[in-house]
Design a protein around this motif. Structure first.
Motif, PDB file in Angstrom:
ATOM      1  N   ALA A 276       0.837  -1.206   0.000  1.00  0.00           N
ATOM      2  CA  ALA A 276       0.000   0.000   0.000  1.00  0.00           C
ATOM      3  C   ALA A 276       0.871   1.256   0.000  1.00  0.00           C
ATOM      4  O   ALA A 276       0.587   2.229  -0.715  1.00  0.00           O
ATOM      5  CB  ALA A 276      -0.932  -0.001   1.206  1.00  0.00           C
ATOM      6  N   ALA A 277       1.939   1.241   0.786  1.00  0.00           N
ATOM      7  CA  ALA A 277       2.845   2.385   0.826  1.00  0.00           C
ATOM      8  C   ALA A 277       3.517   2.601  -0.519  1.00  0.00           C
ATOM      9  O   ALA A 277       3.674   3.739  -0.985  1.00  0.00           O
ATOM     10  CB  ALA A 277       3.898   2.173   1.920  1.00  0.00           C
ATOM     11  N   ARG A 278       3.905   1.509  -1.170  1.00  0.00           N
ATOM     12  CA  ARG A 278       4.556   1.625  -2.483  1.00  0.00           C
ATOM     13  C   ARG A 278       3.606   2.230  -3.515  1.00  0.00           C
ATOM     14  O   ARG A 278       3.992   3.112  -4.302  1.00  0.00           O
ATOM     15  CB  ARG A 278       5.044   0.249  -2.943  1.00  0.00           C
ATOM     16  N   ILE A 279       2.365   1.776  -3.516  1.00  0.00           N
ATOM     17  CA  ILE A 279       1.376   2.319  -4.452  1.00  0.00           C
ATOM     18  C   ILE A 279       1.164   3.810  -4.192  1.00  0.00           C
ATOM     19  O   ILE A 279       1.057   4.622  -5.118  1.00  0.00           O
ATOM     20  CB  ILE A 279       0.058   1.529  -4.337  1.00  0.00           C
ATOM     21  N   TYR A 280       1.133   4.173  -2.914  1.00  0.00           N
ATOM     22  CA  TYR A 280       0.963   5.589  -2.563  1.00  0.00           C
ATOM     23  C   TYR A 280       2.133   6.419  -3.084  1.00  0.00           C
ATOM     24  O   TYR A 280       1.948   7.556  -3.543  1.00  0.00           O
ATOM     25  CB  TYR A 280       0.831   5.746  -1.050  1.00  0.00           C
ATOM     26  N   LEU A 281       3.348   5.873  -3.017  1.00  0.00           N
ATOM     27  CA  LEU A 281       4.513   6.614  -3.503  1.00  0.00           C
ATOM     28  C   LEU A 281       4.364   6.965  -4.979  1.00  0.00           C
ATOM     29  O   LEU A 281       4.650   8.096  -5.395  1.00  0.00           O
ATOM     30  CB  LEU A 281       5.787   5.790  -3.300  1.00  0.00           C
ATOM     31  N   TYR A 282       3.913   6.001  -5.781  1.00  0.00           N
ATOM     32  CA  TYR A 282       3.751   6.278  -7.207  1.00  0.00           C
ATOM     33  C   TYR A 282       2.607   7.256  -7.461  1.00  0.00           C
ATOM     34  O   TYR A 282       2.673   8.072  -8.384  1.00  0.00           O
ATOM     35  CB  TYR A 282       3.559   4.973  -7.988  1.00  0.00           C
ATOM     36  N   ALA A 283       1.558   7.193  -6.623  1.00  0.00           N
ATOM     37  CA  ALA A 283       0.474   8.172  -6.746  1.00  0.00           C
ATOM     38  C   ALA A 283       0.992   9.567  -6.391  1.00  0.00           C
ATOM     39  O   ALA A 283       0.658  10.558  -7.065  1.00  0.00           O
ATOM     40  CB  ALA A 283      -0.688   7.784  -5.836  1.00  0.00           C
ATOM     41  N   ALA A 284       1.812   9.660  -5.344  1.00  0.00           N
ATOM     42  CA  ALA A 284       2.384  10.948  -4.966  1.00  0.00           C
ATOM     43  C   ALA A 284       3.272  11.489  -6.078  1.00  0.00           C
ATOM     44  O   ALA A 284       3.272  12.696  -6.372  1.00  0.00           O
ATOM     45  CB  ALA A 284       3.183  10.805  -3.670  1.00  0.00           C
ATOM     46  N   GLU A 285       4.024  10.610  -6.727  1.00  0.00           N
ATOM     47  CA  GLU A 285       4.857  11.037  -7.858  1.00  0.00           C
ATOM     48  C   GLU A 285       3.981  11.568  -8.992  1.00  0.00           C
ATOM     49  O   GLU A 285       4.238  12.639  -9.547  1.00  0.00           O
ATOM     50  CB  GLU A 285       5.714   9.876  -8.351  1.00  0.00           C
ATOM     51  N   GLN A 286       2.936  10.826  -9.333  1.00  0.00           N
ATOM     52  CA  GLN A 286       2.050  11.237 -10.425  1.00  0.00           C
ATOM     53  C   GLN A 286       1.427  12.594 -10.151  1.00  0.00           C
ATOM     54  O   GLN A 286       1.251  13.412 -11.053  1.00  0.00           O
ATOM     55  CB  GLN A 286       0.954  10.194 -10.642  1.00  0.00           C
TER      56      GLN A 286
END
Length: 312
Positions: A8-18
């Motif tokens: 979940a944290a990893r997915i959030y990181l990519y969302a934050a990048e986007q």
């Protein structure tokens, strides 16, 4: 479980990048790091998270090293491989390891076909096309672009994000503005994350390029203030090349030559996160504006703690 929290944290990181939210991504990673288990627990997921963080906001060279390590770990697990290899390949490419990235993503594409994961296969084919076009291999770029298109048509799939992006860019390069506009409208309808209120550098860049080709790029159409805000938010985040190109054209068309040159110089020399060379298309544009071949990639910008890490 620990694995689910890390994923979940990893997915959030990519969302934050986007969404160009560096501060939020860094804060989340630091919070997760405070309650993590010893390294021997969920080792693949922990390394996957660390790799993703450094790819998005940290040290891109570290991200590449972690990607190579993770690739070795997941080779023995088919289940892990088809979930992780695509991400590993993207990180390797951003880290300047194009040959290794291509080998990994080709493996991932084979896994996806073997398991009947056609949406994943289409996405990977589209990203292979992106890599090949970037490194100047036009025949393979077109081959994998067509393969992504064929998979989508044969299996009645929604067109993947990268595939539509490639299609828009190819249409703009050959001057087919109407086809580009149609795909841009399709893209905006399919991916709500690229429309307001979310910042989308690619959407703005494609709009600017279309106006430029139409001869309609000027003060009253360029929306310079919005473009400058996006540049300030996004130039230290990956996949900014196309936007930097479009911003230069917009500023140039509005007579702001010094600002265009200053921002493009700062991006190439200090902000650009990718360690691979500029695409031939962008390198030719840069040369046409007086930039030297070595201007890109002299420093690697890390958003972690505001450090600048030299990677020459």
């Amino acid at each position: 479980s620990l694995e689910h929290r890390l994923d979940a944290a990893r997915i959030y990181l990519y969302a934050a990048e986007q969404h160009l939210a560096s501060d939020e991504g860094i804060a989340l990673y630091k919070e997760v790091a405070s309650y993590r288990e010893p390294r021997h627990a969920a080792i693949e997921q922990q390394l996957h998270l660390d790799m993703s963080f450094h790819c998005c906001f940290g040290d891109m060279t570290k991200a590449g090293d972690m990607a190579s390590e993770l690739r070795t770990l997941v080779r023995s697990s088919q289940e892990s491989a088809h979930r992780m290899l695509g991400n590993i390949g993207i990180v390797l490419f951003r880290a300047g390891r194009a040959s290794e990235a291509l080998a990994v993503i080709h493996d991932a594409a084979s896994f996806s076909l073997r398991f009947g994961l056609m949406t994943t296969s289409a996405n990977l084919s589209a990203y292979l096309s992106t890599i090949y076009f970037t490194i100047g291999d036009e025949p393979n770029g077109h081959l994998w672009h067509q393969r992504a298109d064929d998979i989508c048509r044969q299996h009645v799939l929604a067109d993947p994000f990268y595939h539509i992006s490639n299609r828009i860019e190819l249409s703009l390069r050959r001057g087919d503005i109407e086809a580009a506009k149609q795909d841009l409208e399709l893209w905006e309808g399919a991916y709500q994350g690229i429309v307001a209120p979310y910042p989308s550098r690619a959407r703005h860049a494609f709009r600017v390029m279309a106006l430029h080709l139409e001869g309609q790029l000027r003060n009253d159409t360029a929306d310079i203030d919005a473009l400058l805000r996006l540049d300030d938010l996004g130039r230290n985040i990956a996949e900014h090349d196309g936007f930097a190109h479009a911003l230069y054209l917009a500023l140039e068309s509005c007579g702001l030559i010094e600002e265009a040159h200053a921002r493009f110089t700062r991006y190439l020399r200090h902000s650009r996160r990718e360690l691979h060379p500029l695409s031939r298309y962008l390198a030719d544009f840069a040369a046409s504006r007086g930039f030297a071949p070595g201007d890109a990639g002299s420093e690697h910008r890390s958003t972690l703690d505001g450090r600048v890490m030299t990677t020459t």
